[in-house]
Write a protein that holds these residues in place. Structure first.
Motif: not given
Length: 207
Positions: A66-69, A73-76, A81-84
């Motif tokens: 769950s922590r990895k997911l 998810k947060i990193l994605t 957002v940064v790319l946009t």
């Protein structure tokens, strides 16, 4: 003499963990073969211990997964957002400003271009602002504003011509100084000159 069952039951947790001595292990095995009560306790201990270990392992795996997911998810989301923002800001920065010379019976295209160059020189000294458009107003307004421009003239100077432009621009994305953050402005720019002279940028601001 101590009750054999009491001794065995005291040693059962160690026996289940494999921590008993060789002689104690032998004694407990022999006792369990003949004592149903102690054998039942032993089976319960084994069952409880196995379930507890399995549950702890299961909980640990689920928790780690769950922590990895969540991290993924947060990193994605952050990357998206940064790319946009990068794409949007890049497109905005590269999009050229529009210049509208309008229609004038007083000023030529060169007259306006000379005045616009002065406006741009001042504007581009404002860090972080994005220019959208510069538009010539109209001849009537320019003639009416000549008197106002002369109130801004230095002593001994009388202007013969006034030219007024409207500009649309955006303030710095993150603000700063007296700027509102990422705000669209619509300002007027006043320039004037004596006959045959060069334009002077007098003032600018909200109309």
């Amino acid at each position: 003499m101590s009750n054999p069952c009491e001794v065995v039951q005291d040693l059962l947790p160690l026996y289940v963990d494999g921590a008993c001595s060789e002689s104690s292990t032998k004694m407990i095995k022999e006792h369990l073969e003949t004592c149903s009560e102690c054998r039942q306790i032993y089976q319960q201990l084994c069952s409880h211990t196995s379930e507890e270990i399995l549950q702890k392992e299961k909980d640990g795996v689920i928790s780690r997964h769950s922590r990895k997911l969540r991290k993924k998810k947060i990193l994605t989301i952050i990357c998206s957002v940064v790319l946009t923002l990068i794409i949007v800001f890049t497109c905005i920065s590269l999009w050229p400003a529009s210049i509208d010379y309008g229609t004038s019976e007083i000023y030529s295209r060169q007259d306006m271009s000379d005045a616009i160059d002065l406006i741009k020189k001042e504007f581009y000294s404002w860090d972080g602002c994005k220019l959208y458009s510069i538009n010539y107003t109209d001849d009537d307004l320019c003639q009416r504003e000549l008197e106002y421009c002369n109130t801004l003239a230095e002593n001994g100077i009388t202007y013969d011509e006034c030219i007024v432009f409207r500009m649309q621009f955006r303030s710095p994305i993150f603000g700063g100084g007296e700027w509102n953050t990422n705000f669209r402005y619509d300002w007027s720019w006043y320039l004037a000159r004596t006959e045959g002279g060069e334009w002077e940028l007098l003032t600018w601001g909200a109309p």
